[in-house]
Design a protein around this motif. Structure first.
Motif, PDB file in Angstrom:
ATOM      1  N   ASP A 188       0.744  -0.987   0.197  1.00  0.00           N
ATOM      2  CA  ASP A 188       0.046   0.030   0.081  1.00  0.00           C
ATOM      3  C   ASP A 188       0.735   1.057   0.262  1.00  0.00           C
ATOM      4  O   ASP A 188       2.154   1.492   0.814  1.00  0.00           O
ATOM      5  N   PRO A 189       0.117   2.611  -0.334  1.00  0.00           N
ATOM      6  CA  PRO A 189       0.865   3.517  -0.727  1.00  0.00           C
ATOM      7  C   PRO A 189       1.629   4.077   0.138  1.00  0.00           C
ATOM      8  O   PRO A 189       0.635   4.434   1.387  1.00  0.00           O
ATOM      9  N   ASN A 190       2.386   4.512   0.906  1.00  0.00           N
ATOM     10  CA  ASN A 190       2.425   5.205   1.571  1.00  0.00           C
ATOM     11  C   ASN A 190       2.527   6.988   1.891  1.00  0.00           C
ATOM     12  O   ASN A 190       3.139   7.259   1.015  1.00  0.00           O
ATOM     13  N   ILE A 191       2.306   7.437   2.071  1.00  0.00           N
ATOM     14  CA  ILE A 191       1.663   9.624   2.242  1.00  0.00           C
ATOM     15  C   ILE A 191       2.842   9.774   3.146  1.00  0.00           C
ATOM     16  O   ILE A 191       1.976  10.075   4.464  1.00  0.00           O
ATOM     17  N   GLY A 192       3.331  11.089   2.850  1.00  0.00           N
ATOM     18  CA  GLY A 192       4.193  11.542   3.807  1.00  0.00           C
ATOM     19  C   GLY A 192       4.242  13.649   2.526  1.00  0.00           C
ATOM     20  O   GLY A 192       4.500  13.279   2.173  1.00  0.00           O
ATOM     21  N   VAL A 193       4.400  14.270   4.230  1.00  0.00           N
ATOM     22  CA  VAL A 193       3.577  15.437   3.839  1.00  0.00           C
ATOM     23  C   VAL A 193       5.140  16.015   4.089  1.00  0.00           C
ATOM     24  O   VAL A 193       5.492  16.176   4.901  1.00  0.00           O
ATOM     25  N   VAL A 194       5.681  16.925   2.662  1.00  0.00           N
ATOM     26  CA  VAL A 194       6.749  17.442   3.295  1.00  0.00           C
ATOM     27  C   VAL A 194       7.216  19.082   2.844  1.00  0.00           C
ATOM     28  O   VAL A 194       6.259  19.474   1.957  1.00  0.00           O
ATOM     29  N   GLU A 195       8.000  19.791   3.610  1.00  0.00           N
ATOM     30  CA  GLU A 195       7.684  20.669   3.347  1.00  0.00           C
ATOM     31  C   GLU A 195       9.150  21.684   2.318  1.00  0.00           C
ATOM     32  O   GLU A 195       9.215  21.095   2.250  1.00  0.00           O
ATOM     33  N   VAL A 196       8.257  22.413   1.600  1.00  0.00           N
ATOM     34  CA  VAL A 196       8.798  22.879   0.317  1.00  0.00           C
ATOM     35  C   VAL A 196       9.996  24.218   0.900  1.00  0.00           C
ATOM     36  O   VAL A 196       9.313  25.287   1.215  1.00  0.00           O
ATOM     37  N   LYS A 197      11.073  24.215   1.922  1.00  0.00           N
ATOM     38  CA  LYS A 197      12.087  25.215   2.218  1.00  0.00           C
ATOM     39  C   LYS A 197      12.007  26.305   1.196  1.00  0.00           C
ATOM     40  O   LYS A 197      12.447  25.872   0.012  1.00  0.00           O
ATOM     41  N   ASP A 198      11.557  27.306   1.055  1.00  0.00           N
ATOM     42  CA  ASP A 198      11.732  28.253   1.175  1.00  0.00           C
ATOM     43  C   ASP A 198      12.268  29.425   1.909  1.00  0.00           C
ATOM     44  O   ASP A 198      11.500  30.473   3.027  1.00  0.00           O
ATOM     45  N   SER A 199      13.425  30.253   0.923  1.00  0.00           N
ATOM     46  CA  SER A 199      14.309  31.076   1.764  1.00  0.00           C
ATOM     47  C   SER A 199      13.663  32.074   2.456  1.00  0.00           C
ATOM     48  O   SER A 199      13.756  33.585   3.188  1.00  0.00           O
ATOM     49  N   ARG A 200      13.073  33.329   1.535  1.00  0.00           N
ATOM     50  CA  ARG A 200      11.865  33.965   1.488  1.00  0.00           C
ATOM     51  C   ARG A 200      11.000  33.761   2.307  1.00  0.00           C
ATOM     52  O   ARG A 200      11.176  35.201   2.802  1.00  0.00           O
ATOM     53  N   LEU A 201      10.672  33.373   3.130  1.00  0.00           N
ATOM     54  CA  LEU A 201       9.768  33.411   4.087  1.00  0.00           C
ATOM     55  C   LEU A 201      10.583  33.117   5.323  1.00  0.00           C
ATOM     56  O   LEU A 201      10.395  34.229   6.225  1.00  0.00           O
ATOM     57  N   ILE A 202      11.745  33.005   5.503  1.00  0.00           N
ATOM     58  CA  ILE A 202      12.874  33.421   6.723  1.00  0.00           C
ATOM     59  C   ILE A 202      12.537  35.223   6.829  1.00  0.00           C
ATOM     60  O   ILE A 202      12.751  35.784   7.732  1.00  0.00           O
ATOM     61  N   GLU A 203      13.450  35.211   5.499  1.00  0.00           N
ATOM     62  CA  GLU A 203      13.965  36.935   4.693  1.00  0.00           C
ATOM     63  C   GLU A 203      12.425  37.692   5.617  1.00  0.00           C
ATOM     64  O   GLU A 203      12.377  38.530   6.393  1.00  0.00           O
ATOM     65  N   ILE A 204      11.572  36.945   5.318  1.00  0.00           N
ATOM     66  CA  ILE A 204       9.761  37.745   5.820  1.00  0.00           C
ATOM     67  C   ILE A 204       9.443  38.036   7.153  1.00  0.00           C
ATOM     68  O   ILE A 204       8.960  39.018   7.663  1.00  0.00           O
ATOM     69  N   ASN A 205      10.027  37.083   7.716  1.00  0.00           N
ATOM     70  CA  ASN A 205       9.597  36.994   9.301  1.00  0.00           C
ATOM     71  C   ASN A 205      10.493  37.771  10.555  1.00  0.00           C
ATOM     72  O   ASN A 205      10.274  37.984  11.390  1.00  0.00           O
ATOM     73  N   ASN A 206      11.816  37.521   9.201  1.00  0.00           N
ATOM     74  CA  ASN A 206      12.704  38.024  10.339  1.00  0.00           C
ATOM     75  C   ASN A 206      12.430  39.940  10.577  1.00  0.00           C
ATOM     76  O   ASN A 206      13.455  40.491  11.154  1.00  0.00           O
ATOM     77  N   ILE A 207      11.375  40.527   9.476  1.00  0.00           N
ATOM     78  CA  ILE A 207      11.151  42.090   9.231  1.00  0.00           C
ATOM     79  C   ILE A 207       9.774  41.688  10.312  1.00  0.00           C
ATOM     80  O   ILE A 207       9.876  42.671  11.398  1.00  0.00           O
ATOM     81  N   VAL A 208       8.784  40.771  10.462  1.00  0.00           N
ATOM     82  CA  VAL A 208       7.215  41.376  10.692  1.00  0.00           C
ATOM     83  C   VAL A 208       7.662  40.200  12.212  1.00  0.00           C
ATOM     84  O   VAL A 208       6.336  40.347  13.038  1.00  0.00           O
ATOM     85  N   HIS A 209       8.049  39.227  12.292  1.00  0.00           N
ATOM     86  CA  HIS A 209       8.095  38.515  13.758  1.00  0.00           C
ATOM     87  C   HIS A 209       7.190  38.143  13.737  1.00  0.00           C
ATOM     88  O   HIS A 209       6.804  38.008  14.505  1.00  0.00           O
ATOM     89  N   SER A 210       7.020  37.011  13.250  1.00  0.00           N
ATOM     90  CA  SER A 210       5.067  36.531  13.535  1.00  0.00           C
ATOM     91  C   SER A 210       5.224  35.047  13.959  1.00  0.00           C
ATOM     92  O   SER A 210       6.651  34.723  14.792  1.00  0.00           O
ATOM     93  N   ASN A 211       4.862  34.332  14.815  1.00  0.00           N
ATOM     94  CA  ASN A 211       4.906  33.594  15.734  1.00  0.00           C
ATOM     95  C   ASN A 211       5.265  32.424  14.933  1.00  0.00           C
ATOM     96  O   ASN A 211       6.402  31.420  15.327  1.00  0.00           O
ATOM     97  N   LYS A 212       5.231  31.553  13.408  1.00  0.00           N
ATOM     98  CA  LYS A 212       5.726  30.714  13.048  1.00  0.00           C
ATOM     99  C   LYS A 212       5.635  31.176  11.576  1.00  0.00           C
ATOM    100  O   LYS A 212       4.868  31.838  11.320  1.00  0.00           O
ATOM    101  N   ILE A 213       6.000  29.915  10.744  1.00  0.00           N
ATOM    102  CA  ILE A 213       5.921  30.228   9.949  1.00  0.00           C
ATOM    103  C   ILE A 213       6.032  28.332   9.320  1.00  0.00           C
ATOM    104  O   ILE A 213       6.151  27.602   9.603  1.00  0.00           O
ATOM    105  N   VAL A 214       4.450  29.264   7.738  1.00  0.00           N
ATOM    106  CA  VAL A 214       4.355  27.982   7.446  1.00  0.00           C
ATOM    107  C   VAL A 214       4.544  27.787   6.239  1.00  0.00           C
ATOM    108  O   VAL A 214       4.845  28.762   5.239  1.00  0.00           O
ATOM    109  N   TYR A 215       5.367  26.512   5.344  1.00  0.00           N
ATOM    110  CA  TYR A 215       5.920  26.603   3.927  1.00  0.00           C
ATOM    111  C   TYR A 215       4.418  25.622   3.195  1.00  0.00           C
ATOM    112  O   TYR A 215       3.631  25.593   3.503  1.00  0.00           O
ATOM    113  N   ALA A 216       4.646  26.207   2.063  1.00  0.00           N
ATOM    114  CA  ALA A 216       4.274  25.218   1.492  1.00  0.00           C
ATOM    115  C   ALA A 216       4.496  23.380   1.346  1.00  0.00           C
ATOM    116  O   ALA A 216       5.324  23.243   1.639  1.00  0.00           O
ATOM    117  N   THR A 217       3.699  22.812   1.267  1.00  0.00           N
ATOM    118  CA  THR A 217       4.265  22.079   1.652  1.00  0.00           C
ATOM    119  C   THR A 217       3.589  20.602   0.053  1.00  0.00           C
ATOM    120  O   THR A 217       2.709  20.646  -1.042  1.00  0.00           O
TER     121      THR A 217
END
Length: 347
Positions: free
Chosen positions: A38-67
């Motif tokens: 049976d197929p195993n299914i896993g959810v993987v984040e698409v790392k995008d450094s732009r989210l980190i740069e945005i968060n360095n400006i706005v200081h949100s509680n968390k970063i949510v990547y595309a998956t």
């Protein structure tokens, strides 16, 4: 938007080990064919450094990547289209995928059995693609033979029949459907039939060297090394990659490569709670993109405030972007661009 990538290949080429590295889960990776039923299914984040740069400006509680959802599908053998091995299950699972990732062995190791006895990645790719083509031929023949009852319900009946005849000719010439450039009208009709070889295909070569790289539609990586790397702490992983002059891991390279080959874009929202990437298809308008955030936003769309990523970073946020004239107010005809940071205004 749920993105599905089916990991396929002959037995014992590293599919399940790749899946373990992608998801940090432990699924069986035994040294014999058909370990994965049976197929195993896993959810993987698409790392995008732009989210980190945005968060360095706005200081949100968390970063949510595309998956991306990765499906580890059972290995196939010659004759899978006729049910050999786990062929029928294998092929039905592929039909649910947006993109096919074909894993082929490209290294020598006498300790690991090869189902064809001799390592030959191009032969293995040809074997897999032949099975997909033969399954599609079986399907198109069935559709055409039952055209009156199956296809005639479509208001585009004659266009569909003409398209199916065209597809059959392509397949009978031993070609993937995706190798043909169809007009937009035919592309829209083609999606209704879910042919296996109409899906985009990437080829992952499991190699012995450690540095991953991309060449056209081929990605090369040492899957076992990537698995061992994935088991380390972030600091340990970073140190090893630095020592080896690896700019990014093969897993991050793969997820980004798959994302790009699906013709997708990311736009971003930010707030106190989170900085988030949202996935859209190229060409989506502002209301359509807003509907990805929440279905009501599409119907109740009024306008969208937009700042491009580079301007947002340069200006250190919304306020100075507005002062610099880099903030746009757009309407329903605006096509959201990759990297746009948006605020949706709705009724």
């Amino acid at each position: 938007m749920s993105l599905k990538v089916g990991i396929v290949g002959l037995p014992n080429v590293g599919k399940s080990t790749l899946f373990n590295a992608l998801t940090l889960n432990n699924v069986p990776a035994e040294n014999f064919p058909f370990c994965t039923v049976d197929p195993n299914i896993g959810v993987v984040e698409v790392k995008d450094s732009r989210l980190i740069e945005i968060n360095n400006i706005v200081h949100s509680n968390k970063i949510v990547y595309a998956t991306i959802n990765f499906f580890d599908i059972a290995g196939l053998v010659r004759g899978a289209h006729e049910g050999e091995g786990l062929g029928n299950q294998f092929l039905s699972h592929i039909s649910e995928s947006d993109l096919i990732l074909e894993v082929v062995r490209d290294f020598e190791d006498s300790r690991v059995i090869h189902v064809e006895a001799v390592v030959d990645p191009q032969r293995d790719i040809a074997t897999i693609n032949t099975e997909l083509i033969l399954k599609d031929i079986e399907k198109v023949d069935k559709l055409l033979s039952q055209g009156v009852s199956v296809v005639k319900k479509d208001p585009n009946y004659q266009q569909s029949i003409d398209l199916l005849e065209k597809v059959r000719k392509i397949l009978n010439n031993g070609q993937l459907i995706s190798s043909e450039n169809f007009p937009d009208r035919e592309q829209a009709l083609l999606k209704n039939f879910y042919f296996l070889t109409s899906k985009p295909i990437l080829y992952l070569h499991n190699i012995s060297s450690y540095i991953p790289y991309i060449n056209n539609n081929n990605i090369y990586m040492n899957i076992l090394f990537e698995y061992e790397l994935s088991r380390l702490s972030p600091d340990e992983r970073r140190d090893i990659m630095k020592d080896m002059n690896m700019e990014e891991s093969g897993i991050d390279l793969l997820s980004r490569f798959a994302f790009q080959n699906l013709g997708l874009r990311s736009f971003f929202t930010e707030g106190k709670d989170e900085v988030r990437a949202w996935v859209i298809k190229s060409g989506m308008t502002a209301p359509e993109a807003a509907g990805v955030i929440h279905t009501d936003f599409k119907e109740k769309f009024i306008k969208m405030e937009v700042v491009g990523f580079s301007d947002f970073v340069k200006n250190r946020g919304w306020t100075f972007s507005k002062d610099a004239g880099d903030l746009k107010i757009v309407g329903s005809d605006y096509e959201v661009q990759d990297g746009d940071i948006v605020i949706v205004r709705h009724s």
